[in-house]
Design a protein around this motif. Structure first.
Motif, PDB file in Angstrom:
ATOM      1  N   LYS A   1       0.820  -1.221   0.000  1.00 32.92           N
ATOM      2  CA  LYS A   1       0.000   0.000   0.000  1.00 32.92           C
ATOM      3  C   LYS A   1       0.856   1.275   0.000  1.00 32.92           C
ATOM      4  CE  LYS A   1      -2.037  -1.212   3.816  1.00 32.92           C
ATOM      5  NZ  LYS A   1      -1.238  -2.454   4.061  1.00 32.92           N
ATOM      6  N   SER A   2       1.789   1.375   0.936  1.00 35.49           N
ATOM      7  CA  SER A   2       2.635   2.568   0.986  1.00 35.49           C
ATOM      8  C   SER A   2       3.542   2.652  -0.237  1.00 35.49           C
ATOM      9  CB  SER A   2       3.486   2.573   2.271  1.00 35.49           C
ATOM     10  OG  SER A   2       2.660   2.751   3.409  1.00 35.49           O
ATOM     11  N   THR A   3       3.917   1.501  -0.781  1.00 38.68           N
ATOM     12  CA  THR A   3       4.711   1.496  -2.015  1.00 38.68           C
ATOM     13  C   THR A   3       3.939   2.155  -3.143  1.00 38.68           C
ATOM     14  OG1 THR A   3       5.848  -0.525  -1.336  1.00 38.68           O
ATOM     15  CG2 THR A   3       5.927   0.031  -3.678  1.00 38.68           C
ATOM     16  N   VAL A   4       2.632   1.926  -3.207  1.00 45.23           N
ATOM     17  CA  VAL A   4       1.791   2.570  -4.221  1.00 45.23           C
ATOM     18  C   VAL A   4       1.879   4.090  -4.084  1.00 45.23           C
ATOM     19  CG1 VAL A   4      -0.590   2.929  -4.997  1.00 45.23           C
ATOM     20  CG2 VAL A   4       0.226   0.613  -4.481  1.00 45.23           C
TER      21      VAL A   4
ATOM     22  N   THR B   1       3.993   9.478  -5.913  1.00 40.86           N
ATOM     23  CA  THR B   1       4.643  10.740  -5.562  1.00 40.86           C
ATOM     24  C   THR B   1       6.091  10.826  -6.023  1.00 40.86           C
ATOM     25  OG1 THR B   1       5.120   9.845  -3.346  1.00 40.86           O
ATOM     26  CG2 THR B   1       3.132  11.191  -3.601  1.00 40.86           C
ATOM     27  N   GLY B   2       6.551   9.844  -6.795  1.00 37.05           N
ATOM     28  CA  GLY B   2       7.861   9.938  -7.413  1.00 37.05           C
ATOM     29  C   GLY B   2       9.037   9.489  -6.562  1.00 37.05           C
ATOM     30  N   LEU B   3       8.765   8.935  -5.381  1.00 32.87           N
ATOM     31  CA  LEU B   3       9.859   8.418  -4.560  1.00 32.87           C
ATOM     32  C   LEU B   3      10.414   7.129  -5.148  1.00 32.87           C
ATOM     33  CD1 LEU B   3       8.491   9.090  -0.956  1.00 32.87           C
ATOM     34  CD2 LEU B   3      10.113  10.457  -2.274  1.00 32.87           C
ATOM     35  N   TYR B   4       9.552   6.352  -5.783  1.00 32.32           N
ATOM     36  CA  TYR B   4       9.963   5.157  -6.521  1.00 32.32           C
ATOM     37  C   TYR B   4       9.553   5.315  -7.982  1.00 32.32           C
ATOM     38  CZ  TYR B   4      10.162   2.815  -1.915  1.00 32.32           C
ATOM     39  OH  TYR B   4      10.421   2.457  -0.625  1.00 32.32           O
ATOM     40  N   LYS B   5      10.286   4.644  -8.853  1.00 36.87           N
ATOM     41  CA  LYS B   5       9.941   4.620 -10.274  1.00 36.87           C
ATOM     42  C   LYS B   5       9.514   3.208 -10.643  1.00 36.87           C
ATOM     43  CE  LYS B   5      11.784   5.640 -14.880  1.00 36.87           C
ATOM     44  NZ  LYS B   5      12.966   6.118 -15.650  1.00 36.87           N
ATOM     45  N   PRO B   6       8.342   3.054 -11.247  1.00 29.03           N
ATOM     46  CA  PRO B   6       7.888   1.703 -11.593  1.00 29.03           C
ATOM     47  C   PRO B   6       8.790   1.056 -12.637  1.00 29.03           C
ATOM     48  CG  PRO B   6       6.451   3.346 -12.591  1.00 29.03           C
ATOM     49  CD  PRO B   6       7.370   4.084 -11.672  1.00 29.03           C
ATOM     50  N   SER B   7       8.935  -0.258 -12.527  1.00 31.49           N
ATOM     51  CA  SER B   7       9.702  -0.994 -13.532  1.00 31.49           C
ATOM     52  C   SER B   7       8.859  -1.250 -14.779  1.00 31.49           C
ATOM     53  CB  SER B   7      10.204  -2.321 -12.957  1.00 31.49           C
ATOM     54  OG  SER B   7       9.141  -3.068 -12.389  1.00 31.49           O
ATOM     55  N   ASP B   8       7.542  -1.122 -14.630  1.00 31.41           N
ATOM     56  CA  ASP B   8       6.648  -1.294 -15.779  1.00 31.41           C
ATOM     57  C   ASP B   8       5.353  -0.550 -15.491  1.00 31.41           C
ATOM     58  OD1 ASP B   8       5.808  -2.128 -18.246  1.00 31.41           O
ATOM     59  OD2 ASP B   8       5.212  -4.141 -17.603  1.00 31.41           O
ATOM     60  N   GLY B   9       4.632  -0.197 -16.544  1.00 35.46           N
ATOM     61  CA  GLY B   9       3.350   0.456 -16.397  1.00 35.46           C
ATOM     62  C   GLY B   9       3.460   1.972 -16.415  1.00 35.46           C
ATOM     63  N   ALA B  10       2.313   2.641 -16.250  1.00 36.31           N
ATOM     64  CA  ALA B  10       2.243   4.094 -16.329  1.00 36.31           C
ATOM     65  C   ALA B  10       1.362   4.641 -15.220  1.00 36.31           C
ATOM     66  CB  ALA B  10       1.698   4.522 -17.690  1.00 36.31           C
TER      67      ALA B  10
ATOM     68  N   GLN C   1      -4.490  13.535 -14.306  1.00 32.99           N
ATOM     69  CA  GLN C   1      -5.253  14.362 -15.240  1.00 32.99           C
ATOM     70  C   GLN C   1      -4.793  14.099 -16.676  1.00 32.99           C
ATOM     71  OE1 GLN C   1      -4.700  18.299 -13.358  1.00 32.99           O
ATOM     72  NE2 GLN C   1      -6.811  18.131 -12.621  1.00 32.99           N
ATOM     73  N   SER C   2      -4.636  12.808 -16.983  1.00 30.16           N
ATOM     74  CA  SER C   2      -4.258  12.292 -18.309  1.00 30.16           C
ATOM     75  C   SER C   2      -2.813  12.604 -18.705  1.00 30.16           C
ATOM     76  CB  SER C   2      -5.211  12.824 -19.399  1.00 30.16           C
ATOM     77  OG  SER C   2      -6.543  12.463 -19.120  1.00 30.16           O
ATOM     78  N   GLU C   3      -2.016  13.157 -17.802  1.00 27.14           N
ATOM     79  CA  GLU C   3      -0.616  13.468 -18.086  1.00 27.14           C
ATOM     80  C   GLU C   3       0.285  12.473 -17.366  1.00 27.14           C
ATOM     81  OE1 GLU C   3       2.639  17.040 -17.260  1.00 27.14           O
ATOM     82  OE2 GLU C   3       0.492  17.418 -16.989  1.00 27.14           O
ATOM     83  N   ALA C   4       1.282  11.936 -18.063  1.00 21.00           N
ATOM     84  CA  ALA C   4       2.170  10.932 -17.482  1.00 21.00           C
ATOM     85  C   ALA C   4       2.994  11.532 -16.348  1.00 21.00           C
ATOM     86  CB  ALA C   4       3.083  10.357 -18.558  1.00 21.00           C
TER      87      ALA C   4
ATOM     88  N   TYR D   1       9.122  16.967  -6.312  1.00 21.58           N
ATOM     89  CA  TYR D   1       8.717  18.364  -6.195  1.00 21.58           C
ATOM     90  C   TYR D   1       7.845  18.789  -7.371  1.00 21.58           C
ATOM     91  CZ  TYR D   1      12.093  20.116  -9.669  1.00 21.58           C
ATOM     92  OH  TYR D   1      12.780  20.382 -10.821  1.00 21.58           O
ATOM     93  N   ARG D   2       8.098  18.217  -8.562  1.00 29.00           N
ATOM     94  CA  ARG D   2       7.262  18.547  -9.716  1.00 29.00           C
ATOM     95  C   ARG D   2       5.867  17.930  -9.568  1.00 29.00           C
ATOM     96  NH1 ARG D   2       9.533  21.225 -13.738  1.00 29.00           N
ATOM     97  NH2 ARG D   2      11.798  21.176 -14.034  1.00 29.00           N
ATOM     98  N   ILE D   3       5.824  16.728  -9.011  1.00 31.81           N
ATOM     99  CA  ILE D   3       4.536  16.070  -8.790  1.00 31.81           C
ATOM    100  C   ILE D   3       3.712  16.859  -7.776  1.00 31.81           C
ATOM    101  CG2 ILE D   3       3.470  13.986  -7.830  1.00 31.81           C
ATOM    102  CD1 ILE D   3       5.781  12.409  -9.155  1.00 31.81           C
TER     103      ILE D   3
END
Length: 266
Positions: free
Chosen positions: A42-45, A50-59, A63-66, A73-75
């Protein structure tokens, strides 16, 4: 309309897949809860969103923006803020200054105006202070602005974290176990606060173990087990799902908690 989407999101740490091909859609203006046993991811999600982790797959789309690959900070500047499972306050700073830290994404004056202390800088500082005080007032902490954060009660510290997350005018607020360690009265106050925040137009995405709070406040619930989504639906649908009951607590404790809630025993 979906404000946030996770599409086939996966992340592994070593040989362990913490989140596995996860699809979640968060609707604008709703209160959505993410539940599951300890270690479900759950916390990993939240860390992925919030950009602390980067997914190895998926998007991940906001608001439809990647969002994938964007720094935290940008997020935050785009309109996603959060609290953490463990309280993360600057204990020696005042209540007001803890909230002012949350305004960093709003500042526009820049380094030059900060150095020369220009009228623009003074005007911006006044505006951000007013925003911070408004956030404290909303959370019932305005009378404690000069107190050190460490001197607040536990429930007040939790509310202070929420005030800091709200001061930047987010579009979606991620709350990671906000009721952890609270007594029953504090949890009731928290439920009212979450509803008030949603009523201002902020979408709420909540991770929580307290089933009384989850069932009492959520409009939809997503259930994780070993990083996989095993169920999704209304509180009524989730409380009747035998797979969820077995995966989440196994022993029937989940069912007994829900029964106590329904009979008013909680």
């Amino acid at each position: 309309m979906n404000i946030l989407e996770l599409q086939n999101v996966t992340i592994s740490f070593g040989g362990l897949t913490a989140v596995d091909k996860l699809d979640i859609q968060v609707k604008s203006g709703e209160i959505l809860s993410l539940i599951g046993p300890n270690g479900a991811g759950k916390s990993t999600v939240f860390n992925l969103i919030t950009g602390l982790y980067k997914p190895s797959d998926g998007a991940i789309l906001f608001q439809s923006e990647a969002l994938t690959g964007s720094p935290p900070y940008r997020i935050a500047k785009k309109g996603i803020t959060r609290t953490f499972q463990s309280i993360r306050l600057f204990s020696e700073l005042s209540v007001l200054h803890n909230v002012l830290i949350g305004t960093h994404v709003l500042g526009q004056a820049g380094l030059f105006h900060s150095i020369i202390r220009s009228p623009l800088m003074h005007s911006e500082e006044k505006e951000l202070r007013e925003k911070a005080m408004a956030a404290l007032d909303f959370l019932g902490l305005a009378d404690k602005e000069h107190e050190k954060a460490k001197n607040l009660s536990y429930g007040e510290q939790r509310r202070l974290e929420i005030a800091r997350a709200l001061v930047s005018n987010p579009k979606i607020l991620l709350l990671d176990e906000p009721a952890a360690g609270m007594n029953p009265f504090e949890k009731t106050v928290l439920m009212d606060i979450i509803r008030k925040i949603r009523d201002t137009g902020v979408t709420i995405f909540l991770v929580e173990h307290d089933m009384t709070l989850v069932m009492g406040i959520s409009e939809r619930i997503v259930v994780l087990d070993y990083g996989k989504k095993i169920a999704e639906g209304s509180p009524v649908k989730i409380r009747q799902n035998d797979s969820v009951i077995e995966a989440y607590l196994g022993s029937g404790q989940f069912r007994s908690r829900i029964r106590r809630k329904e009979t008013g025993a909680c």
